[in-house]
Design a protein around this motif. Sequence first.
Motif, PDB file in Angstrom:
ATOM      1  N   ARG A  85      -6.494  -9.724 -10.480  1.00 12.68           N
ATOM      2  CA  ARG A  85      -7.053  -8.970  -9.375  1.00 12.68           C
ATOM      3  C   ARG A  85      -6.082  -9.013  -8.196  1.00 12.68           C
ATOM      4  O   ARG A  85      -5.652 -10.084  -7.780  1.00 12.68           O
ATOM      5  CB  ARG A  85      -8.386  -9.568  -8.919  1.00 12.68           C
ATOM      6  N   ARG A  86      -5.781  -7.866  -7.662  1.00 14.13           N
ATOM      7  CA  ARG A  86      -5.092  -7.805  -6.379  1.00 14.13           C
ATOM      8  C   ARG A  86      -5.553  -6.542  -5.670  1.00 14.13           C
ATOM      9  O   ARG A  86      -5.457  -5.443  -6.213  1.00 14.13           O
ATOM     10  CB  ARG A  86      -3.567  -7.804  -6.514  1.00 14.13           C
ATOM     11  N   THR A  87      -6.062  -6.721  -4.481  1.00 13.86           N
ATOM     12  CA  THR A  87      -6.567  -5.598  -3.716  1.00 13.86           C
ATOM     13  C   THR A  87      -5.468  -5.035  -2.820  1.00 13.86           C
ATOM     14  O   THR A  87      -4.780  -5.782  -2.126  1.00 13.86           O
ATOM     15  CB  THR A  87      -7.778  -6.023  -2.859  1.00 13.86           C
ATOM     16  N   ARG A  88      -5.301  -3.725  -2.873  1.00 14.30           N
ATOM     17  CA  ARG A  88      -4.390  -3.010  -1.985  1.00 14.30           C
ATOM     18  C   ARG A  88      -5.212  -2.203  -0.994  1.00 14.30           C
ATOM     19  O   ARG A  88      -6.393  -1.949  -1.205  1.00 14.30           O
ATOM     20  CB  ARG A  88      -3.471  -2.071  -2.777  1.00 14.30           C
ATOM     21  N   MET A  89      -4.553  -1.737   0.077  1.00  9.54           N
ATOM     22  CA  MET A  89      -5.273  -1.023   1.124  1.00  9.54           C
ATOM     23  C   MET A  89      -4.520   0.207   1.571  1.00  9.54           C
ATOM     24  O   MET A  89      -3.284   0.213   1.610  1.00  9.54           O
ATOM     25  CB  MET A  89      -5.487  -1.932   2.338  1.00  9.54           C
ATOM     26  N   LEU A  90      -5.279   1.235   1.921  1.00 10.04           N
ATOM     27  CA  LEU A  90      -4.749   2.423   2.577  1.00 10.04           C
ATOM     28  C   LEU A  90      -5.616   2.695   3.797  1.00 10.04           C
ATOM     29  O   LEU A  90      -6.849   2.581   3.734  1.00 10.04           O
ATOM     30  CB  LEU A  90      -4.769   3.628   1.630  1.00 10.04           C
ATOM     31  N   HIS A  91      -4.979   3.048   4.893  1.00 13.39           N
ATOM     32  CA  HIS A  91      -5.701   3.258   6.140  1.00 13.39           C
ATOM     33  C   HIS A  91      -5.630   4.723   6.555  1.00 13.39           C
ATOM     34  O   HIS A  91      -4.696   5.450   6.206  1.00 13.39           O
ATOM     35  CB  HIS A  91      -5.112   2.392   7.260  1.00 13.39           C
ATOM     36  N   GLY A  92      -6.607   5.130   7.332  1.00 16.81           N
ATOM     37  CA  GLY A  92      -6.614   6.464   7.918  1.00 16.81           C
ATOM     38  C   GLY A  92      -7.386   6.441   9.217  1.00 16.81           C
ATOM     39  O   GLY A  92      -8.269   5.596   9.421  1.00 16.81           O
ATOM     40  N   ILE A  93      -7.067   7.364  10.109  1.00 15.88           N
ATOM     41  CA  ILE A  93      -7.746   7.408  11.401  1.00 15.88           C
ATOM     42  C   ILE A  93      -7.812   8.847  11.876  1.00 15.88           C
ATOM     43  O   ILE A  93      -6.854   9.622  11.686  1.00 15.88           O
ATOM     44  CB  ILE A  93      -7.028   6.497  12.427  1.00 15.88           C
ATOM     45  N   LEU A  94      -8.940   9.225  12.436  1.00 17.02           N
ATOM     46  CA  LEU A  94      -9.089  10.542  13.048  1.00 17.02           C
ATOM     47  C   LEU A  94      -8.892  10.418  14.550  1.00 17.02           C
ATOM     48  O   LEU A  94      -9.307   9.430  15.161  1.00 17.02           O
ATOM     49  CB  LEU A  94     -10.485  11.111  12.770  1.00 17.02           C
ATOM     50  N   ASP A  95      -8.279  11.421  15.148  1.00 15.69           N
ATOM     51  CA  ASP A  95      -8.085  11.382  16.593  1.00 15.69           C
ATOM     52  C   ASP A  95      -9.430  11.513  17.305  1.00 15.69           C
ATOM     53  O   ASP A  95     -10.463  11.806  16.697  1.00 15.69           O
ATOM     54  CB  ASP A  95      -7.116  12.477  17.042  1.00 15.69           C
ATOM     55  N   GLU A  96      -9.426  11.286  18.609  1.00 18.84           N
ATOM     56  CA  GLU A  96     -10.670  11.257  19.368  1.00 18.84           C
ATOM     57  C   GLU A  96     -11.403  12.595  19.319  1.00 18.84           C
ATOM     58  O   GLU A  96     -12.635  12.632  19.200  1.00 18.84           O
ATOM     59  CB  GLU A  96     -10.385  10.862  20.819  1.00 18.84           C
ATOM     60  N   GLU A  97     -10.688  13.705  19.411  1.00 15.09           N
ATOM     61  CA  GLU A  97     -11.340  15.009  19.401  1.00 15.09           C
ATOM     62  C   GLU A  97     -12.001  15.281  18.050  1.00 15.09           C
ATOM     63  O   GLU A  97     -13.148  15.746  17.987  1.00 15.09           O
ATOM     64  CB  GLU A  97     -10.321  16.107  19.722  1.00 15.09           C
ATOM     65  N   THR A  98     -11.300  15.004  16.964  1.00 17.90           N
ATOM     66  CA  THR A  98     -11.880  15.225  15.638  1.00 17.90           C
ATOM     67  C   THR A  98     -13.060  14.293  15.401  1.00 17.90           C
ATOM     68  O   THR A  98     -14.081  14.697  14.822  1.00 17.90           O
ATOM     69  CB  THR A  98     -10.814  15.025  14.546  1.00 17.90           C
ATOM     70  N   THR A  99     -12.950  13.059  15.858  1.00 20.09           N
ATOM     71  CA  THR A  99     -14.065  12.120  15.735  1.00 20.09           C
ATOM     72  C   THR A  99     -15.280  12.612  16.508  1.00 20.09           C
ATOM     73  O   THR A  99     -16.415  12.556  16.011  1.00 20.09           O
ATOM     74  CB  THR A  99     -13.653  10.728  16.258  1.00 20.09           C
ATOM     75  N   ARG A 100     -15.050  13.114  17.718  1.00 23.98           N
ATOM     76  CA  ARG A 100     -16.152  13.631  18.527  1.00 23.98           C
ATOM     77  C   ARG A 100     -16.839  14.789  17.811  1.00 23.98           C
ATOM     78  O   ARG A 100     -18.073  14.863  17.765  1.00 23.98           O
ATOM     79  CB  ARG A 100     -15.635  14.085  19.890  1.00 23.98           C
ATOM     80  N   ARG A 101     -16.052  15.693  17.218  1.00 20.50           N
ATOM     81  CA  ARG A 101     -16.638  16.832  16.512  1.00 20.50           C
ATOM     82  C   ARG A 101     -17.420  16.377  15.284  1.00 20.50           C
ATOM     83  O   ARG A 101     -18.484  16.935  14.975  1.00 20.50           O
ATOM     84  CB  ARG A 101     -15.534  17.822  16.114  1.00 20.50           C
ATOM     85  N   LEU A 102     -16.926  15.366  14.578  1.00 23.20           N
ATOM     86  CA  LEU A 102     -17.641  14.840  13.413  1.00 23.20           C
ATOM     87  C   LEU A 102     -18.997  14.282  13.824  1.00 23.20           C
ATOM     88  O   LEU A 102     -20.033  14.592  13.212  1.00 23.20           O
ATOM     89  CB  LEU A 102     -16.804  13.754  12.735  1.00 23.20           C
ATOM     90  N   ILE A 103     -19.020  13.468  14.861  1.00 25.86           N
ATOM     91  CA  ILE A 103     -20.269  12.838  15.293  1.00 25.86           C
ATOM     92  C   ILE A 103     -21.246  13.887  15.813  1.00 25.86           C
ATOM     93  O   ILE A 103     -22.450  13.855  15.496  1.00 25.86           O
ATOM     94  CB  ILE A 103     -19.980  11.768  16.364  1.00 25.86           C
TER      95      ILE A 103
END
Length: 478
Positions: A254-272
Motif C-alpha cells: 500500500r502506498r497512497t499518492r495525492m493530487l491536489h486541485g483548487i478553484l479560484d474565489e470567483e469560481t468557488t463563489r459561483r459554485l456555492i
Amino acid sequence: MNASEGNKCEEEGGGGEEEGRWNWFRPANVSETFFEACQRHGLIMTAYWLVVSSASPLEEEHVRLALCHLYRKVPTLRLCLRQRDGVLWACERAVGDNIDFEVVEGRDPRDVMEEVMNQSYASHDGPLWRARLVRGAAGEDCPSEELRASFPHTSHLVLGNHHGIADGTSNVRTYNLLLRILNDVIAGRPIDDQEQLGDFVNEAELMKMVDDKKRALEKDPENLQRLLEEKAAQMQRVPLFLQCHPPAGQRMHRRTRMLHGILDEETTRRLIERCKREGVSVESAVTTAINGTTVDMAVRTGREAESFRLSESHAVNLRRYLSADAAAALGVLITVFDNVTQTPITWRAAFWEHARSLHASLHARLRQNGPLHDECLRQMVMPNDALETLLTDLPSPTHDCTTSNMGALDAKFPERGAHVQATRLARGSCSFYDFAVHFYHTFRGRFTYTLCFDAGLVAEDVASAFRQALFDNLKAVI
C-alpha cells in the motif's frame, strides 16, 4: 520515523524521556483500537498541509517552541497506546515533551505530505503526530496582493497524525491553536501551558447509541440477517472505476499518492451560489460530479449501459447526534455511511435534478440516523478482534466514491494573526477499503480538493485525468 533526541523539546523545562514512566488513563476505546490496527498496516494516517504567509521568514526555533506549547496544551497530542497486561491502553509520558519535528529545505510540500501520510507511528512510545516545516519550495501559493504586501514570506507546515487521536474537527481546532501560539511566540507573549484546548473524547454516549441500534436490529432477526448479507455482498463488489482500469500488476503493498486541485474565489463563489439556488449541498453537487465523471470514464473505455449503479461512502461527523459536552471533546467521532446512486450516461443533461435526488437521499439517511445504523452493521460484520486478519490480506476496494467534506473551514479556522496567517489548507489520508478518497472543503474562499489514491491500484496518469475531468465538469455545470 520517530523523534530523535534532537527533536525532543527542552525549552522551558521540557526534559528527557524517563523511559517507563507513564500516566495510564483507560483501556483504548473502539476508535483508537481500530485506527491502531490500521496504521500498523500502513493505513489511514492523516496529513494536513498548511501554506503559511509570514511578515518575516519563519525561524525554526519559533516553530519548534510553538509545537512544544501545542503538545502541552492539547491532551490528544500527548497520547500513546501501549499494551498493559495484554490490553491496549491509552496513556501519556509523565515527563518531557515528545515532538517529531524537522525542517525540510527545497522539497515539494506535496511530496513531504505523501511521505508523512505513508509513515506509521511507534504508538507505544509516541509521538502519534509529526510536523515538518518546508522552506524554499517551488510553486508556492499566491495569496491576495494585499496579503502578500504585509506577509511576503511563504512557508509550508505539513502535519501528520495517527487517526486514532484526532478526526478532522479535532485537527482543525488543534492547528488553528498552533497558528495562534506561533503568533504569540514570535511576538514574545507569554503562553499558559496549563490552559488545555479540550478534553479526551468519551465514547460512552456514542457506543450506547450504537448498542441501542444493535438491540433494535436484533429484535427482527430475519431483517438483520438480510442486512448483514447485503453488507457482506457489498464487501465483495468491484468498483466500476477498477473494472474499467484494472491494476497493471499484483497489489504487493500500500502506498497512497495525492493530487491536489483548487478553484479560484470567483469560481468557488459561483459554485456555492448555484448550489443554494438549486437547493442542494456542495457535497451533493460534488458527489454527483464525481459519479458523472466515473461514468464518463467507463463509457470511454467501452462499457455499454444506459446507466450505472454506483456505491458511495460518505464520512460524517457524529457530533451531530451527541450532546454538547460530548461533541466538544477532542478525539475521533466520525464514521462513514453508504448511499447508492443510479447515474445515467446522460447525467449532464439533468445534472441538478440528479444532485437534488442525491441530496434528498443523503439527508434522509442523516435524519434517520443512517450513519449510526451503518456503524452498527460495520462493527457486527468486522469487529475489531477480526480486523488484524482482514488487514493482513489487503482488503479490496468496495465503493465507487468515498468523500470527506468539511465544508467551509474559515469559520472553524479563524486565526489571522499579525505575524503569520494560513492561506491554504489541504487534507488527506491513506485509504482503507478504497482505491481513492475525495477530500474537499472551502478555505479562504476557495474550493480545495485532494484526491488520495492507492498507487498499487491506480496509475497516476489515470488519477490525474480523473481529477482534471472532475474540475472541468464542475466548472461546466455552474
